[in-house]
Motif scaffolding. Structure first.
Motif, PDB file in Angstrom:
ATOM      1  N   GLY A 225       5.545  54.862-126.611  1.00  0.00           N
ATOM      2  CA  GLY A 225       4.133  54.993-126.964  1.00  0.00           C
ATOM      3  C   GLY A 225       3.618  56.389-126.685  1.00  0.00           C
ATOM      4  O   GLY A 225       2.934  57.002-127.513  1.00  0.00           O
ATOM      5  N   LEU A 226       3.960  56.912-125.493  1.00  0.00           N
ATOM      6  CA  LEU A 226       3.539  58.267-125.137  1.00  0.00           C
ATOM      7  C   LEU A 226       4.234  59.305-126.029  1.00  0.00           C
ATOM      8  O   LEU A 226       3.628  60.306-126.428  1.00  0.00           O
TER       9      LEU A 226
ATOM     10  N   ARG B  95       5.266  58.900-129.110  1.00  0.00           N
ATOM     11  CA  ARG B  95       4.657  58.874-130.435  1.00  0.00           C
ATOM     12  C   ARG B  95       3.312  59.619-130.438  1.00  0.00           C
ATOM     13  O   ARG B  95       2.987  60.326-131.387  1.00  0.00           O
ATOM     14  N   ALA B  96       2.530  59.436-129.379  1.00  0.00           N
ATOM     15  CA  ALA B  96       1.233  60.118-129.293  1.00  0.00           C
ATOM     16  C   ALA B  96       1.422  61.635-129.274  1.00  0.00           C
ATOM     17  O   ALA B  96       0.685  62.393-129.941  1.00  0.00           O
TER      18      ALA B  96
ATOM     19  N   ALA C  90       2.556  62.809-132.719  1.00  0.00           N
ATOM     20  CA  ALA C  90       1.423  62.787-133.651  1.00  0.00           C
ATOM     21  C   ALA C  90       0.575  64.044-133.487  1.00  0.00           C
ATOM     22  O   ALA C  90       0.129  64.648-134.471  1.00  0.00           O
ATOM     23  N   LYS C  91       0.356  64.461-132.242  1.00  0.00           N
ATOM     24  CA  LYS C  91      -0.424  65.674-131.995  1.00  0.00           C
ATOM     25  C   LYS C  91       0.309  66.908-132.494  1.00  0.00           C
ATOM     26  O   LYS C  91      -0.305  67.829-133.060  1.00  0.00           O
TER      27      LYS C  91
ATOM     28  N   ASN D 175       3.284  58.042-140.315  1.00  0.00           N
ATOM     29  CA  ASN D 175       3.986  57.190-139.360  1.00  0.00           C
ATOM     30  C   ASN D 175       5.496  57.317-139.510  1.00  0.00           C
ATOM     31  O   ASN D 175       6.241  57.296-138.516  1.00  0.00           O
TER      32      ASN D 175
END
Length: 224
Positions: A89-90, A92-93, A96-97, A208
């Motif tokens: 999760g981290l 992917r975040a 994304a940034k 995604n």
């Protein structure tokens, strides 16, 4: 950069000194030339102001570019830690940034390149205007010296109308060029609401997918 500046500089630099001297013979020479030189000075001030803006835009774009590059590197280190700990999760975040940053970089690169081009063009305008001003000052001195030698005063007549007509004709030509170069491009057809929603969904799907691919590459690299 304002197109009006390019047009104005072209008109001033491309203007004939002979035409100005003809006009001077039909009016007070010092007043006619002083007015012409004032126009050059105003154009020089305007070009200098625009040059300052171009330099400021370049500095801002370069500063933003450097800041984004630094942030991208920081995220890479943070993502590596998250991947090592299995925190998808981290990870992917962070990815994304990174993608957001990478999307901005080409725009900033274009802004920097445009500011560099504008700066170079404005600097060439400034040099041309300064040279034109020197030519006009030389022409005024030569004219006054020749008139004094011939002991001849200003000659009246109707030639001023002809000179004004030449100026009006020249400005009309430049006006047509400006209109042609800055013509309004018809707006592209807009998609309807349903199509816009589908395009947004498609873009999100692609984003995604890019995130998943990069996460998989980072995992594969760690396992290898």
């Amino acid at each position: 950069m304002k197109e009006s500046i390019a047009t104005r500089v072209t008109r001033i630099v491309g203007g004939s000194l002979h035409g100005l001297l003809d006009a001077m013979e039909q009016a007070a020479p010092e007043a006619a030339m002083a007015q012409a030189i004032r126009e050059v000075d105003l154009a020089i001030d305007e070009v200098r102001a625009e040059l300052g803006k171009a330099l400021a835009h370049r500095h801002l774009a370069e500063s933003n570019r450097a800041r984004l590059e630094t942030r991208h590197g920081e995220l890479a280190a943070q993502i590596a830690v998250a991947v090592a700990r299995g925190e998808d999760g981290l990870s992917r975040a962070g990815i994304a940034k990174q993608l957001d940053i990478e999307a901005q970089q080409p725009v900033l690169d274009q802004a920097i390149a445009a500011a560099v081009r504008d700066g170079q063009e404005l600097e060439s305008y400034l040099l041309a205007l300064q040279a034109k001003k020197r030519d006009m000052e030389d022409a005024l001195r030569d004219f006054i010296a020749a008139r004094a030698a011939q002991q001849r005063g200003p000659v009246g007549g109707g030639g001023a109308d002809t000179s004004a007509g030449r100026v009006e004709q020249a400005e009309a030509v430049f006006g047509r060029i400006l209109a042609r170069e800055t013509g309004v491009v018809p707006a592209a057809a807009r998609a309807d609401a349903a199509e816009a929603a589908k395009l947004k969904e498609l873009a999100e799907l692609a984003r995604n997918h890019a995130i998943d691919e990069r996460l998989a590459q980072l995992k594969a690299g760690r396992e290898g």
